[in-house]
Design a protein around this motif. Structure first.
Motif, PDB file in Angstrom:
ATOM      1  N   THR A   1      14.493   0.522  37.890  1.00  0.00           N
ATOM      2  CA  THR A   1      13.447  -0.503  37.697  1.00  0.00           C
ATOM      3  C   THR A   1      13.454  -1.042  36.269  1.00  0.00           C
ATOM      4  N   PHE A   2      13.703  -0.173  35.300  1.00  0.00           N
ATOM      5  CA  PHE A   2      13.661  -0.642  33.909  1.00  0.00           C
ATOM      6  C   PHE A   2      14.849  -1.561  33.599  1.00  0.00           C
ATOM      7  N   VAL A   3      15.997  -1.259  34.228  1.00  0.00           N
ATOM      8  CA  VAL A   3      17.166  -2.121  33.992  1.00  0.00           C
ATOM      9  C   VAL A   3      16.994  -3.459  34.722  1.00  0.00           C
TER      10      VAL A   3
ATOM     11  N   ASN B   1       7.780   9.414  24.729  1.00  0.00           N
ATOM     12  CA  ASN B   1       7.342  10.021  23.465  1.00  0.00           C
ATOM     13  C   ASN B   1       7.968  11.396  23.228  1.00  0.00           C
ATOM     14  N   ALA B   2       9.247  11.588  23.558  1.00  0.00           N
ATOM     15  CA  ALA B   2       9.823  12.935  23.448  1.00  0.00           C
ATOM     16  C   ALA B   2       9.655  13.515  22.042  1.00  0.00           C
ATOM     17  N   SER B   3       9.702  12.675  21.009  1.00  0.00           N
ATOM     18  CA  SER B   3       9.560  13.186  19.636  1.00  0.00           C
ATOM     19  C   SER B   3       8.157  12.963  19.088  1.00  0.00           C
TER      20      SER B   3
ATOM     21  N   GLY C   1      13.476   6.473  24.906  1.00  0.00           N
ATOM     22  CA  GLY C   1      12.561   7.493  25.411  1.00  0.00           C
ATOM     23  C   GLY C   1      12.194   8.506  24.352  1.00  0.00           C
ATOM     24  N   VAL C   2      12.683   8.323  23.128  1.00  0.00           N
ATOM     25  CA  VAL C   2      12.435   9.322  22.074  1.00  0.00           C
ATOM     26  C   VAL C   2      11.122   9.026  21.336  1.00  0.00           C
ATOM     27  N   GLY C   3      10.859   7.764  21.037  1.00  0.00           N
ATOM     28  CA  GLY C   3       9.537   7.403  20.504  1.00  0.00           C
ATOM     29  C   GLY C   3       9.427   7.435  19.000  1.00  0.00           C
TER      30      GLY C   3
ATOM     31  N   ALA D   1      22.181  11.773  26.859  1.00  0.00           N
ATOM     32  CA  ALA D   1      22.613  12.872  27.738  1.00  0.00           C
ATOM     33  C   ALA D   1      21.435  13.540  28.436  1.00  0.00           C
ATOM     34  N   GLY D   2      20.241  12.991  28.282  1.00  0.00           N
ATOM     35  CA  GLY D   2      19.060  13.549  28.958  1.00  0.00           C
ATOM     36  C   GLY D   2      19.049  13.148  30.424  1.00  0.00           C
ATOM     37  N   GLY D   3      17.996  13.573  31.117  1.00  0.00           N
ATOM     38  CA  GLY D   3      17.889  13.254  32.540  1.00  0.00           C
ATOM     39  C   GLY D   3      17.915  11.759  32.774  1.00  0.00           C
ATOM     40  N   LEU D   4      17.049  11.047  32.096  1.00  0.00           N
ATOM     41  CA  LEU D   4      17.006   9.596  32.237  1.00  0.00           C
ATOM     42  C   LEU D   4      18.240   8.952  31.596  1.00  0.00           C
TER      43      LEU D   4
ATOM     44  N   GLY E   1      25.479   5.248  23.315  1.00  0.00           N
ATOM     45  CA  GLY E   1      24.559   6.362  23.525  1.00  0.00           C
ATOM     46  C   GLY E   1      24.299   7.087  22.224  1.00  0.00           C
ATOM     47  N   SER E   2      23.036   7.410  21.968  1.00  0.00           N
ATOM     48  CA  SER E   2      22.742   8.232  20.797  1.00  0.00           C
ATOM     49  C   SER E   2      22.335   9.621  21.268  1.00  0.00           C
ATOM     50  N   VAL E   3      22.919  10.653  20.645  1.00  0.00           N
ATOM     51  CA  VAL E   3      22.712  12.048  21.060  1.00  0.00           C
ATOM     52  C   VAL E   3      22.711  12.949  19.830  1.00  0.00           C
TER      53      VAL E   3
ATOM     54  N   ASN F   1       9.806  16.883  34.340  1.00  0.00           N
ATOM     55  CA  ASN F   1       9.859  15.639  33.573  1.00  0.00           C
ATOM     56  C   ASN F   1       9.061  15.788  32.290  1.00  0.00           C
ATOM     57  N   PHE F   2       9.457  15.007  31.301  1.00  0.00           N
ATOM     58  CA  PHE F   2       8.768  15.089  30.011  1.00  0.00           C
ATOM     59  C   PHE F   2       7.280  14.813  30.152  1.00  0.00           C
ATOM     60  N   ILE F   3       6.918  13.988  31.132  1.00  0.00           N
ATOM     61  CA  ILE F   3       5.502  13.654  31.304  1.00  0.00           C
ATOM     62  C   ILE F   3       4.683  14.908  31.648  1.00  0.00           C
ATOM     63  N   ASP F   4       5.318  15.899  32.275  1.00  0.00           N
ATOM     64  CA  ASP F   4       4.609  17.158  32.567  1.00  0.00           C
ATOM     65  C   ASP F   4       4.123  17.795  31.270  1.00  0.00           C
TER      66      ASP F   4
ATOM     67  N   VAL G   1       8.744  -4.125  25.489  1.00  0.00           N
ATOM     68  CA  VAL G   1       8.172  -3.786  26.794  1.00  0.00           C
ATOM     69  C   VAL G   1       7.833  -2.299  26.777  1.00  0.00           C
ATOM     70  N   ARG G   2       6.675  -1.944  27.341  1.00  0.00           N
ATOM     71  CA  ARG G   2       6.304  -0.520  27.416  1.00  0.00           C
ATOM     72  C   ARG G   2       5.919  -0.215  28.877  1.00  0.00           C
ATOM     73  N   PRO G   3       6.937  -0.105  29.745  1.00  0.00           N
ATOM     74  CA  PRO G   3       6.654   0.039  31.179  1.00  0.00           C
ATOM     75  C   PRO G   3       6.404   1.492  31.602  1.00  0.00           C
ATOM     76  N   VAL G   4       5.758   1.620  32.746  1.00  0.00           N
ATOM     77  CA  VAL G   4       5.550   2.911  33.414  1.00  0.00           C
ATOM     78  C   VAL G   4       6.131   2.761  34.827  1.00  0.00           C
ATOM     79  N   VAL G   5       7.002   3.665  35.205  1.00  0.00           N
ATOM     80  CA  VAL G   5       7.763   3.477  36.439  1.00  0.00           C
ATOM     81  C   VAL G   5       6.868   3.251  37.656  1.00  0.00           C
ATOM     82  N   GLY G   6       5.783   4.000  37.751  1.00  0.00           N
ATOM     83  CA  GLY G   6       4.908   3.889  38.923  1.00  0.00           C
ATOM     84  C   GLY G   6       4.348   2.486  39.096  1.00  0.00           C
TER      85      GLY G   6
ATOM     86  N   SER H   1      14.950  11.310  41.864  1.00  0.00           N
ATOM     87  CA  SER H   1      13.865  10.369  42.149  1.00  0.00           C
ATOM     88  C   SER H   1      13.227   9.745  40.911  1.00  0.00           C
ATOM     89  N   LEU H   2      12.569  10.527  40.088  1.00  0.00           N
ATOM     90  CA  LEU H   2      11.771   9.880  39.033  1.00  0.00           C
ATOM     91  C   LEU H   2      12.660   9.197  37.993  1.00  0.00           C
ATOM     92  N   GLN H   3      13.674   9.920  37.518  1.00  0.00           N
ATOM     93  CA  GLN H   3      14.508   9.299  36.491  1.00  0.00           C
ATOM     94  C   GLN H   3      15.388   8.188  37.067  1.00  0.00           C
TER      95      GLN H   3
HETATM   96  N1  LIG Z   1       7.737   5.249  31.132  1.00  0.00           N
HETATM   97  C1  LIG Z   1       8.089   5.890  32.229  1.00  0.00           C
HETATM   98  O1  LIG Z   1       7.667   5.546  33.341  1.00  0.00           O
HETATM   99  C2  LIG Z   1       9.032   7.055  32.115  1.00  0.00           C
HETATM  100  C3  LIG Z   1       9.652   7.596  33.244  1.00  0.00           C
HETATM  101  C4  LIG Z   1      10.566   8.637  33.077  1.00  0.00           C
HETATM  102  C5  LIG Z   1      10.830   9.144  31.817  1.00  0.00           C
HETATM  103  N2  LIG Z   1      10.169   8.610  30.742  1.00  0.00           N
HETATM  104  C6  LIG Z   1      10.425   9.091  29.372  1.00  0.00           C
HETATM  105  O2  LIG Z   1      11.811   9.034  29.113  1.00  0.00           O
HETATM  106  C7  LIG Z   1      12.162  10.022  28.148  1.00  0.00           C
HETATM  107  C8  LIG Z   1      13.303  10.839  28.702  1.00  0.00           C
HETATM  108  O3  LIG Z   1      12.791  11.612  29.775  1.00  0.00           O
HETATM  109  P1  LIG Z   1      13.625  12.791  30.417  1.00  0.00           P
HETATM  110  O4  LIG Z   1      12.698  13.480  31.361  1.00  0.00           O
HETATM  111  O5  LIG Z   1      14.913  12.288  30.935  1.00  0.00           O
HETATM  112  O6  LIG Z   1      13.839  13.754  29.168  1.00  0.00           O
HETATM  113  P2  LIG Z   1      15.196  14.250  28.513  1.00  0.00           P
HETATM  114  O7  LIG Z   1      16.021  13.071  28.175  1.00  0.00           O
HETATM  115  O8  LIG Z   1      15.791  15.265  29.417  1.00  0.00           O
HETATM  116  O9  LIG Z   1      14.755  14.940  27.171  1.00  0.00           O
HETATM  117  C9  LIG Z   1      14.396  14.233  26.061  1.00  0.00           C
HETATM  118  C10 LIG Z   1      15.518  14.071  25.025  1.00  0.00           C
HETATM  119  O10 LIG Z   1      14.950  13.411  23.909  1.00  0.00           O
HETATM  120  C11 LIG Z   1      15.685  13.739  22.752  1.00  0.00           C
HETATM  121  N3  LIG Z   1      14.796  14.091  21.650  1.00  0.00           N
HETATM  122  C12 LIG Z   1      14.827  13.505  20.417  1.00  0.00           C
HETATM  123  N4  LIG Z   1      13.906  14.030  19.621  1.00  0.00           N
HETATM  124  C13 LIG Z   1      13.274  14.997  20.332  1.00  0.00           C
HETATM  125  C14 LIG Z   1      12.236  15.912  20.008  1.00  0.00           C
HETATM  126  N5  LIG Z   1      11.625  15.920  18.810  1.00  0.00           N
HETATM  127  N6  LIG Z   1      11.829  16.777  20.953  1.00  0.00           N
HETATM  128  C15 LIG Z   1      12.412  16.783  22.176  1.00  0.00           C
HETATM  129  N7  LIG Z   1      13.406  15.926  22.543  1.00  0.00           N
HETATM  130  C16 LIG Z   1      13.840  15.041  21.623  1.00  0.00           C
HETATM  131  C17 LIG Z   1      16.613  14.903  23.118  1.00  0.00           C
HETATM  132  O11 LIG Z   1      17.936  14.342  23.240  1.00  0.00           O
HETATM  133  P3  LIG Z   1      18.894  14.324  21.919  1.00  0.00           P
HETATM  134  O12 LIG Z   1      18.891  15.744  21.449  1.00  0.00           O
HETATM  135  O13 LIG Z   1      20.209  13.881  22.408  1.00  0.00           O
HETATM  136  O14 LIG Z   1      18.242  13.380  20.952  1.00  0.00           O
HETATM  137  C18 LIG Z   1      16.100  15.354  24.480  1.00  0.00           C
HETATM  138  O15 LIG Z   1      17.094  15.932  25.253  1.00  0.00           O
HETATM  139  C19 LIG Z   1      10.887  10.819  27.888  1.00  0.00           C
HETATM  140  O16 LIG Z   1      10.258  10.302  26.749  1.00  0.00           O
HETATM  141  C20 LIG Z   1      10.044  10.550  29.116  1.00  0.00           C
HETATM  142  O17 LIG Z   1       8.664  10.685  28.903  1.00  0.00           O
HETATM  143  C21 LIG Z   1       9.270   7.594  30.880  1.00  0.00           C
END
Ligand SMILES: NC(=O)c1ccc[n+]([C@@H]2O[C@H](COP(=O)([O-])OP(=O)(O)OC[C@H]3O[C@@H](n4cnc5c(N)ncnc54)[C@H](OP(=O)(O)O)[C@@H]3O)[C@@H](O)[C@H]2O)c1
Length: 347
Positions: free
Chosen positions: A148-150, A258-260, A234-236, A168-171, A188-190, A51-54, A279-284, A140-142
């Motif tokens: 929960t977020f929906v 904060n992926a970006s 989830g991009v930030g 198209a990411g995991g979440l 969807g934005s990709v 997960n990105f949080i790692d 809203v800025r939620p955390v799944v846990g 599980s996590l995603q």
């Molecule tokens: N708040 C919570 O409780 C919670 C729980 C789960 C996940 N999350 C967050 O949800 C987001 C998605 O998580 P995920 O694990 O499913 O990840 P992911 O979608 O598999 O990967 C992140 C995606 O973000 C996009 N992206 C845009 N700018 C980027 C950049 N500068 N560097 C890397 N990626 C970039 C990319 O998609 P494109 O190339 O299509 O733009 C990338 O595939 C993450 O921010 C994660 O931390 C939060």
């Protein structure tokens, strides 16, 4: 009943962060065999999610609780020992879960990259017979985040226009499917055409490749200039400002990650011109109580069992420092789709 006769090793392998930094801080270490507290389940881990949080923890964006620290979040495996605390054994929620030694379970409670882990029973959910541990770990996590977020962060309604960044990411792929099943118009934005096709296959009615299309202009066209009712972001950092142009009056922005990079500080006055909700939620924090964990995991299992939710695994990585490093590097590159998994044990 817990078994007492089985012999366990004194140490187990764990993939740990030895500090913050690049993938070089990831090491495969030997750590003490985990001792389960009276309210905990001992689990032999088979699969763990990436997960990105790692990456946020490894880079120091989120603070590590200690060093060295066992990495990972969601996992699935086999119950080795059950709680012994009489209060737990008499808890109606505990009884309802019908735990057994040898049973498949999943959990999202962190420090997953180890051969054996212990978890409070409240966070450990039995997996139905028809779902394997690989799918359960991948979902599980995603999956719980999306559900929960929906339901709780922005309760998207049938007919709503909803923008999902990184669709198209995991979440993102799970959000698209769940939102579509609710009757929302998913945009969807990709970043690539391949990702666009995948997002479309998974429920996005409209997909916008922001690398070669003007995202804000296209969202305006799709929504007749009204903007979207909700945004899951989830991009930030890079998508933050644009969200305020694409959201409609009284809409909801769910800032997920904060992926970006981290969202910059801002004034609440920013919400005023359109009377927005942010809203800025955390799944846990939606999964604190045993009842909440049961409720949302049950929804997740039902969605998978009914075929309404498909879980896409991008790649499996080995349970080594190099494997975890490669998985995190691949995910942070932004090139992956769906879920990345660590294969902790051979089944
Ligand atoms: N708040 C919570 O409780 C919670 C729980 C789960 C996940 N999350 C967050 O949800 C987001 C998605 O998580 P995920 O694990 O499913 O990840 P992911 O979608 O598999 O990967 C992140 C995606 O973000 C996009 N992206 C845009 N700018 C980027 C950049 N500068 N560097 C890397 N990626 C970039 C990319 O998609 P494109 O190339 O299509 O733009 C990338 O595939 C993450 O921010 C994660 O931390 C939060």
């Amino acid at each position: 009943m817990a078994t007492t006769s089985k012999q366990y090793p004194q140490t187990v392998k764990a993939v740990q962060y030895t500090g913050t930094g690049g993938p070089e801080v990831i090491k495969l270490n030997e750590v003490s065999f985990p001792e389960a507290k009276p309210d905990e389940v001992l689990i032999r881990v088979e699969w763990a999610g990436v997960n990105f949080i790692d990456t946020y923890f490894r880079q120091g964006i989120y603070q590590l609780p200690a060093v060295p620290w066992t990495a990972g979040q969601d996992s699935a495996g086999i119950v080795e020992k059950l709680p012994t605390d009489p209060n737990v054994l008499n808890d109606p929620e505990y009884k309802a879960r019908k735990y057994e030694v040898g049973q498949k379970v999943a959990c999202i409670a962190g420090t997953a990259y180890a051969e054996y882990i212990t978890r409070p029973w409240t966070k450990v959910m039995p997996i139905p017979a028809s779902i394997d541990t690989r799918t359960a770990a991948a979902a599980s996590l995603q999956g719980l985040t999306a559900i929960t977020f929906v339901e709780e962060a922005y309760n998207a309604q049938s007919g709503d226009y909803v923008l999902v960044h990184a669709a198209a990411g995991g979440l993102g792929l799970i959000l698209c499917q769940i939102l579509k099943s609710r009757g929302a118009h998913v945009i969807g934005s990709v970043s690539t055409d391949e990702k666009a096709a995948l997002a479309k296959e998974n429920g996005a009615e409209f997909v916008i490749n922001y690398k070669n299309e003007d995202l804000i202009k296209r969202v305006g066209e799709i929504t007749n200039g009204q903007g979207v009712h909700g945004i899951y972001d989830g991009v930030g950092k890079t998508t933050w400002e644009g969200n305020f142009e694409m959201i409609r009056r009284k809409g909801t922005i769910v800032s997920i990650g904060n992926a970006s990079g981290v969202v910059p500080p801002f004034s609440p006055l920013k919400l005023g011109p359109k009377n927005l909700k942010l809203v800025r939620p955390v799944v846990g924090n939606y999964l604190e109580t045993a009842a909440e964990v049961t409720h949302y995991y049950t929804e997740l299992w039902q969605a998978i069992q009914s075929g309404a939710l498909k879980i896409h695994v991008y790649k499996e990585y080995p349970f080594t420092a190099e494997g975890v490093g490669a998985a995190q590097t691949d995910q942070a590159s932004g090139k992956t789709t769906g879920k990345l998994l660590i294969k902790v044990a051979n089944q």
